[in-house]
Design a protein around this motif. Sequence first.
Motif, short mmCIF file in Angstrom:
data_model
loop_
_atom_site.label_atom_id
_atom_site.label_comp_id
_atom_site.label_asym_id
_atom_site.label_seq_id
_atom_site.Cartn_x
_atom_site.Cartn_y
_atom_site.Cartn_z
N LEU A 94 -9.10 1.62 -10.84
CA LEU A 94 -8.00 0.79 -11.34
C LEU A 94 -7.19 1.53 -12.39
CD1 LEU A 94 -6.42 -1.84 -11.69
CD2 LEU A 94 -8.25 -2.65 -13.21
N THR A 95 -5.88 1.59 -12.16
CA THR A 95 -4.95 2.17 -13.13
C THR A 95 -3.88 1.14 -13.42
OG1 THR A 95 -5.31 4.38 -12.23
CG2 THR A 95 -3.36 4.07 -13.61
N CYS A 96 -3.54 0.95 -14.70
CA CYS A 96 -2.52 -0.03 -15.05
C CYS A 96 -1.40 0.64 -15.85
CB CYS A 96 -3.11 -1.18 -15.86
SG CYS A 96 -3.91 -0.71 -17.40
N GLY A 97 -0.22 0.03 -15.80
CA GLY A 97 0.93 0.53 -16.54
C GLY A 97 1.83 -0.61 -16.93
N GLU A 152 5.52 4.18 -15.76
CA GLU A 152 4.26 4.62 -16.38
C GLU A 152 3.17 4.76 -15.33
OE1 GLU A 152 0.99 3.17 -19.75
OE2 GLU A 152 2.80 1.99 -19.39
N LEU A 153 3.10 3.81 -14.40
CA LEU A 153 2.09 3.86 -13.36
C LEU A 153 2.28 5.09 -12.48
CD1 LEU A 153 -0.27 2.00 -12.40
CD2 LEU A 153 1.30 1.12 -10.67
N ALA A 154 3.52 5.35 -12.09
CA ALA A 154 3.80 6.51 -11.25
C ALA A 154 3.44 7.81 -11.96
CB ALA A 154 5.28 6.52 -10.87
N GLN A 155 3.70 7.88 -13.25
CA GLN A 155 3.38 9.09 -14.00
C GLN A 155 1.88 9.29 -14.12
OE1 GLN A 155 4.98 9.14 -17.98
NE2 GLN A 155 4.69 11.35 -18.21
N LYS A 156 1.15 8.21 -14.41
CA LYS A 156 -0.31 8.31 -14.55
C LYS A 156 -0.97 8.81 -13.27
CE LYS A 156 -1.33 4.92 -18.18
NZ LYS A 156 -2.04 3.64 -18.49
N TRP A 165 0.85 -1.19 0.00
CA TRP A 165 0.00 0.00 0.00
C TRP A 165 0.89 1.24 0.00
CZ3 TRP A 165 -3.75 -1.26 4.66
CH2 TRP A 165 -4.68 -2.25 4.26
N VAL A 166 0.53 2.21 -0.83
CA VAL A 166 1.23 3.49 -0.83
C VAL A 166 0.19 4.61 -0.78
CG1 VAL A 166 3.20 2.58 -2.12
CG2 VAL A 166 1.30 3.67 -3.36
N ASN A 167 0.66 5.79 -0.36
CA ASN A 167 -0.27 6.91 -0.25
C ASN A 167 -0.19 7.82 -1.46
OD1 ASN A 167 2.03 8.48 0.08
ND2 ASN A 167 1.71 8.83 2.27
N GLU A 168 -0.75 9.02 -1.33
CA GLU A 168 -0.87 9.95 -2.46
C GLU A 168 0.47 10.42 -3.01
OE1 GLU A 168 -0.51 12.22 1.27
OE2 GLU A 168 -1.81 10.55 0.64
N ARG A 169 1.57 10.22 -2.27
CA ARG A 169 2.90 10.56 -2.74
C ARG A 169 3.67 9.34 -3.23
NH1 ARG A 169 4.02 15.34 -4.14
NH2 ARG A 169 6.15 15.31 -3.33
N GLY A 170 3.05 8.17 -3.05
CA GLY A 170 3.72 6.94 -3.41
C GLY A 170 4.55 6.37 -2.29
N GLY A 178 6.39 -7.53 -15.50
CA GLY A 178 5.05 -7.55 -16.07
C GLY A 178 4.34 -6.21 -15.92
N SER A 179 3.05 -6.22 -16.25
CA SER A 179 2.24 -5.02 -16.06
C SER A 179 1.97 -4.82 -14.57
CB SER A 179 0.92 -5.16 -16.81
OG SER A 179 1.14 -5.27 -18.21
N TYR A 180 1.78 -3.56 -14.21
CA TYR A 180 1.52 -3.22 -12.81
C TYR A 180 0.14 -2.59 -12.68
CZ TYR A 180 6.49 -4.02 -12.13
OH TYR A 180 7.74 -4.60 -12.07
N TYR A 181 -0.48 -2.84 -11.56
CA TYR A 181 -1.85 -2.38 -11.33
C TYR A 181 -1.94 -1.65 -10.00
CZ TYR A 181 -2.44 -5.95 -14.88
OH TYR A 181 -2.31 -6.71 -16.02
N ALA A 182 -2.63 -0.52 -10.02
CA ALA A 182 -2.87 0.25 -8.79
C ALA A 182 -4.37 0.33 -8.56
CB ALA A 182 -2.28 1.65 -8.92
N PHE A 183 -4.82 -0.19 -7.43
CA PHE A 183 -6.23 -0.12 -7.05
C PHE A 183 -6.37 0.97 -5.98
CE2 PHE A 183 -5.88 -4.24 -8.91
CZ PHE A 183 -7.14 -4.56 -9.40
#
Length: 479
Positions: A346-349, A354-358, A274-279, A396-401
């Motif tokens: 859900l955001t994927c990269g 890519e995920l961090a940038q999105k 788990w990470v917060n709004e800053r990562g 692989g691809s990464y997913y952020a929920f």
Amino acid sequence: MKASKRKYDLVIVGSGLSGASAAAEAADQGLDTLLVEKGRNLGGTGNYVEGVLVVGSDLQKAQGVTITAEDILREEYDWTHGLADLRIWKSYLQATKGNFAWLKSHGAQMTKLRTLGTGENTWHLFDGHGKQAITEGLLPAARWQGVEIITSSQVIRLEVDLAGKISGLVIADYESQTEYFVQTEHVILATGGYLNNPELLRSHTSGNAKRIISVNSGKNTGDGLKLAWSIGAKKFGMGMVMMFGGQVMDQAEPGFKNWSRQINRAVTHEGPLWVNERGDRFTNEDCTDIWAIAGNALIRQEKVYAILNQEEMRALSQQAFKNTDLKYDQLLADLQDDLEQEKSYLTCGDSLEELAQKLDLPHLLDSVKRYNELAKGGKDLDFGKDSRFLHPLEAGSYYAFELGIGAFCTMGGLRTDLQNRVLDQEGNWIRGLYAVGNDGSAGLVGDTYGVNIPGSEAGYCVYSGRVAAQDVAEQLQLT
């Protein structure tokens, strides 16, 4: 639906577990009783209740459970930092075994005992959840003994006489779109708290109340609290939300629709990063064993994301995590459904970059690098998470929920005494007024619901409903 008469010994507001218990006890006491439910269906959030706290049951004895009332009193004193009213707890605990027998004699079926996370073995489960106990047990028993039950009706005002005593109330009938007065000297408020009232949540919880996702009937909007406050009741113990940890931040669907999905369970209860709004990583994600603690950790952040890849999903399904029923194929199927539906949470990269940038998470890469180092070393030196739940995120691809905070109910809002009488600003009883269940449970908790004693709020619904109805009967005998 209108009431058939204009005068009753007692009017109960709300048909959930506490209101249904009050109605059944009022019937046992021979009270001329009206129960008013604002919805078209009975039971409210009580229909989803899983079980109640009991101490000293035959089920516990059969399993060798030896916890005592004294043990629980000590735990609650520590857990609530002395904020709970131990007089209420003591009386409540002394009554649990009798209430268990009373529930069964009124049609509730309970044959299983279990704990919750790291809590005590006190949770006696309803066969068929609270809905069976309420709609097949308590309310039919009350009706059979003469309690009148009306639906699609809301109590909109309490009336008091010149001495400040309850004299009646005004009911709005949704079917006829009319209002009418009912005379009574006793009212029990059992409306289930205020979890579904965004304004009250924002006013009395943290600034992140918008991230709270209710998993209940949707009808608990603080009706009883507002009625009591309007005639001088003390506003007391606000802000305690029964949070159970994470829930995917779905703005389009009610919370219960995601509750049982495996992907939701995986990202909220099984310990991924788990990470917060800053990562930044900010907690031991294994805190969901005490899910109230997980809720506290999550709501302190502006946003929370669960970060995982398909290898992490495979690990979740294969390792000895808390939910042993997770299936890799089902996790992939749920993931694919979310991707196809373009779920907002859900955001994927294709890469972490890519995920961090999105998501504009400037510290995500450093957090994952550190997490991978800890996973490879086999020890969480930062937050102490069990090493079984540490897996590197490397390919692989990464997913952020995005996660909100799931919640079942609120507790508090009114100060009550040992008979669940509602008190005013000076601690005096507003004569004739009672609050039970979530409306009257401020004395049971501190700032966090104690899942160390599973079933304590549901059991209190039964206890408080009965206590209030018994006191009404006693007051009528004195007049």
